[in-house]
Design a protein around this motif. Structure first.
Motif, mmCIF file in Angstrom:
data_model
loop_
_atom_site.group_PDB
_atom_site.id
_atom_site.type_symbol
_atom_site.label_atom_id
_atom_site.label_comp_id
_atom_site.label_asym_id
_atom_site.label_seq_id
_atom_site.Cartn_x
_atom_site.Cartn_y
_atom_site.Cartn_z
ATOM 1 N N GLU A 69 28.533 -4.998 -2.378
ATOM 2 C CA GLU A 69 27.215 -5.259 -1.801
ATOM 3 C C GLU A 69 26.584 -6.460 -2.488
ATOM 4 N N SER A 70 26.784 -6.577 -3.809
ATOM 5 C CA SER A 70 26.241 -7.718 -4.551
ATOM 6 C C SER A 70 26.882 -9.028 -4.103
ATOM 7 N N VAL A 71 28.192 -9.006 -3.872
ATOM 8 C CA VAL A 71 28.863 -10.209 -3.369
ATOM 9 C C VAL A 71 28.342 -10.548 -1.982
ATOM 10 N N ARG A 72 28.221 -9.543 -1.140
ATOM 11 C CA ARG A 72 27.768 -9.752 0.235
ATOM 12 C C ARG A 72 26.402 -10.417 0.277
ATOM 13 N N PHE A 78 31.809 -13.865 -6.537
ATOM 14 C CA PHE A 78 33.103 -13.360 -6.063
ATOM 15 C C PHE A 78 33.559 -12.188 -6.930
ATOM 16 N N GLU A 79 34.544 -11.482 -6.434
ATOM 17 C CA GLU A 79 35.191 -10.388 -7.163
ATOM 18 C C GLU A 79 36.685 -10.700 -7.217
ATOM 19 N N LEU A 80 37.276 -10.599 -8.418
ATOM 20 C CA LEU A 80 38.656 -11.011 -8.602
ATOM 21 C C LEU A 80 39.677 -9.894 -8.458
ATOM 22 N N GLU A 81 39.255 -8.637 -8.596
ATOM 23 C CA GLU A 81 40.213 -7.527 -8.530
ATOM 24 C C GLU A 81 39.726 -6.474 -7.537
ATOM 25 N N VAL A 82 40.075 -6.649 -6.278
ATOM 26 C CA VAL A 82 39.793 -5.651 -5.254
ATOM 27 C C VAL A 82 41.047 -4.782 -5.119
ATOM 28 N N TRP A 83 41.061 -3.641 -5.799
ATOM 29 C CA TRP A 83 42.204 -2.729 -5.749
ATOM 30 C C TRP A 83 42.092 -1.879 -4.484
ATOM 31 N N GLU A 84 43.167 -1.834 -3.712
ATOM 32 C CA GLU A 84 43.133 -1.096 -2.450
ATOM 33 C C GLU A 84 42.788 0.373 -2.651
ATOM 34 N N GLY A 85 43.450 1.020 -3.608
ATOM 35 C CA GLY A 85 43.238 2.441 -3.784
ATOM 36 C C GLY A 85 41.849 2.795 -4.269
ATOM 37 N N ALA A 86 41.331 2.014 -5.212
ATOM 38 C CA ALA A 86 40.045 2.339 -5.827
ATOM 39 C C ALA A 86 38.862 1.811 -5.037
ATOM 40 N N PHE A 87 38.980 0.605 -4.504
ATOM 41 C CA PHE A 87 37.807 -0.082 -3.966
ATOM 42 C C PHE A 87 37.948 -0.514 -2.513
ATOM 43 N N GLY A 88 39.067 -0.150 -1.874
ATOM 44 C CA GLY A 88 39.282 -0.561 -0.496
ATOM 45 C C GLY A 88 38.175 -0.113 0.435
ATOM 46 N N ALA A 89 37.708 1.121 0.267
ATOM 47 C CA ALA A 89 36.669 1.637 1.166
ATOM 48 C C ALA A 89 35.360 0.864 0.988
ATOM 49 N N SER A 90 34.952 0.596 -0.257
ATOM 50 C CA SER A 90 33.718 -0.155 -0.508
ATOM 51 C C SER A 90 33.836 -1.584 -0.011
ATOM 52 N N PHE A 91 35.007 -2.167 -0.187
ATOM 53 C CA PHE A 91 35.254 -3.533 0.279
ATOM 54 C C PHE A 91 35.156 -3.605 1.802
ATOM 55 N N ARG A 92 35.796 -2.654 2.479
ATOM 56 C CA ARG A 92 35.772 -2.657 3.950
ATOM 57 C C ARG A 92 34.365 -2.423 4.490
ATOM 58 N N ALA A 93 33.612 -1.559 3.827
ATOM 59 C CA ALA A 93 32.240 -1.305 4.269
ATOM 60 C C ALA A 93 31.392 -2.561 4.179
ATOM 61 N N ALA A 94 31.568 -3.338 3.096
ATOM 62 C CA ALA A 94 30.815 -4.583 2.937
ATOM 63 C C ALA A 94 31.275 -5.617 3.956
ATOM 64 N N LEU A 95 32.573 -5.662 4.230
ATOM 65 C CA LEU A 95 33.084 -6.596 5.239
ATOM 66 C C LEU A 95 32.440 -6.352 6.598
ATOM 67 N N GLU A 96 32.284 -5.091 6.949
ATOM 68 C CA GLU A 96 31.714 -4.743 8.247
ATOM 69 C C GLU A 96 30.259 -5.191 8.362
ATOM 70 N N LYS A 97 29.546 -5.210 7.241
ATOM 71 C CA LYS A 97 28.152 -5.658 7.249
ATOM 72 C C LYS A 97 28.054 -7.175 7.337
ATOM 73 N N GLY A 98 29.047 -7.875 6.815
ATOM 74 C CA GLY A 98 29.028 -9.330 6.809
ATOM 75 C C GLY A 98 28.412 -9.885 5.543
ATOM 76 N N GLY A 99 28.752 -11.135 5.233
ATOM 77 C CA GLY A 99 28.213 -11.797 4.054
ATOM 78 C C GLY A 99 29.261 -12.073 2.997
ATOM 79 N N LEU A 100 30.411 -11.395 3.080
ATOM 80 C CA LEU A 100 31.528 -11.684 2.190
ATOM 81 C C LEU A 100 32.808 -11.679 2.997
ATOM 82 N N HIS A 101 33.872 -12.191 2.400
ATOM 83 C CA HIS A 101 35.134 -12.247 3.123
ATOM 84 C C HIS A 101 36.305 -12.100 2.168
ATOM 85 N N ASP A 102 37.455 -11.845 2.735
ATOM 86 C CA ASP A 102 38.716 -11.756 2.010
ATOM 87 C C ASP A 102 39.106 -13.164 1.583
ATOM 88 N N ALA A 103 39.206 -13.394 0.275
ATOM 89 C CA ALA A 103 39.541 -14.726 -0.241
ATOM 90 C C ALA A 103 40.999 -14.828 -0.660
#
Length: 313
Positions: A69-72, A78-103
């Motif tokens: 949410e802070s990145v968004r 930016f965030e350097l370690e988006v772990w799929e298992g731990a943070f995938g859900a939070s990452f996807r939720a922020a993506l849906e809102k807009g303001g950040l992207h997969d780098a």
């Protein structure tokens, strides 16, 4: 907001290109810091790279779930370690809102799950099967758990859902949350002398796999929706009744405004791609060699110029 003033050695700085850096804003690039070693060292590695390119950098300690949410919102860059298992859900939720992207992805394969050092198998030979682990639950019992086994999960803010899994699979375990990654290593280290059987949360890549050979517990295979749809997985009435992805991604996330405000730094960010051994080495410098993160970052940069210098071209 905490700012570290460490810098690369003069030799490393002298080797870095400075050509197109005037395009970047003089405002500080804000890099988030979390509570595990590889992320802290990696953040300092990249921060020192960007400083060497002429950028201002600041570090801020943030929650590892709320950071997306802070990145968004642009509060961190930016965030350097988006772990799929731990943070995938939070990452996807922020993506849906807009303001950040997969780098982009790192050249690393991740796994995060229940884990045990190899000596544990002597007391529970049916491992790595989760059913065999559950049959051996009493082997892991402690005074605080009674006749149930003790599983040491990651810190609460990592949201590993250990308690939900125990309930969903009807396991005879009590889940205890560690206060930090260091507490997980301490648990393994304390058990090593007597070869006491333990089961803890662990992940790869990190330094531990080189210090304590072990295995991940094999739960029902991860299927998309296991964390959202009760009908997915072996228990039709519960979520989290499967393991985490066995070959998870490790991504970078960036604020949408970064590419326009700091174009040179953004281009470098998209090129950065660390491997499993490189990430494990970063963690080792702190967790085993007992260096401060800033010092570890400088040491890693000096030893790996052939890796990172092309990213700054």
């Amino acid at each position: 907001m905490k700012k570290f003033t460490t810098a690369l050695t003069a030799g490393v700085l002298a080797a870095m290109p400075f050509t197109a850096m005037a395009e970047d804003s003089s405002d500080p690039i804000i890099i988030p810091i979390h509570n595990w070693s590889s992320q802290i060292v990696m953040s300092n590695v990249v921060g020192q790279m960007l400083e060497g390119m002429g950028n201002n950098v600041e570090y801020v300690t943030t929650d590892s779930q709320a950071v997306y949410e802070s990145v968004r919102l642009g509060d961190v860059t930016f965030e350097l370690e988006v772990w799929e298992g731990a943070f995938g859900a939070s990452f996807r939720a922020a993506l849906e809102k807009g303001g950040l992207h997969d780098a982009g992805d790192h050249n690393a394969v991740t796994r995060e799950d229940w884990w045990y050092p190899m000596w544990t198998k002597e007391s529970c030979p049916g491992l790595p099967s989760w059913e065999a682990l559950n049959d051996c639950a009493k082997v892991f019992a402690t005074a605080e758990t009674g006749d149930k086994g003790r599983y040491l999960d990651g810190p609460v803010d990592w949201l590993k859902h250990g308690k939900e899994r125990v309930e969903a699979l009807d396991m005879d375990f009590v889940v205890v949350n560690a206060g930090s990654a260091a507490a997980l290593w301490a648990e393994i280290g304390a058990a090593e002398a007597e070869k006491k059987p333990v089961v803890v949360f662990n992940w790869t890549p990190n330094f531990a796999e080189a210090v304590w050979p072990g295995e991940f517990v094999e739960f029902p295979e991860w299927v998309d929706g296991c964390d959202k749809d009760p009908s997915v997985g072996p228990n039709p009435n519960a979520l989290y009744d499967c393991g985490n992805p066995a070959k998870g991604y490790l991504k970078k996330a960036a604020w949408d405004g970064m590419k326009d405000k700091w174009p040179a730094a953004y281009e470098t960010l998209t090129k950065i791609s660390f491997t499993n051994p490189q990430i494990a080495e970063m963690a080792k410098l702190v967790d085993t060699d007992e260096m401060e993160p800033e010092e570890a970052a400088t040491a890693w940069l000096e030893a790996n110029k052939d890796v990172w210098m092309p990213w700054t071209q």
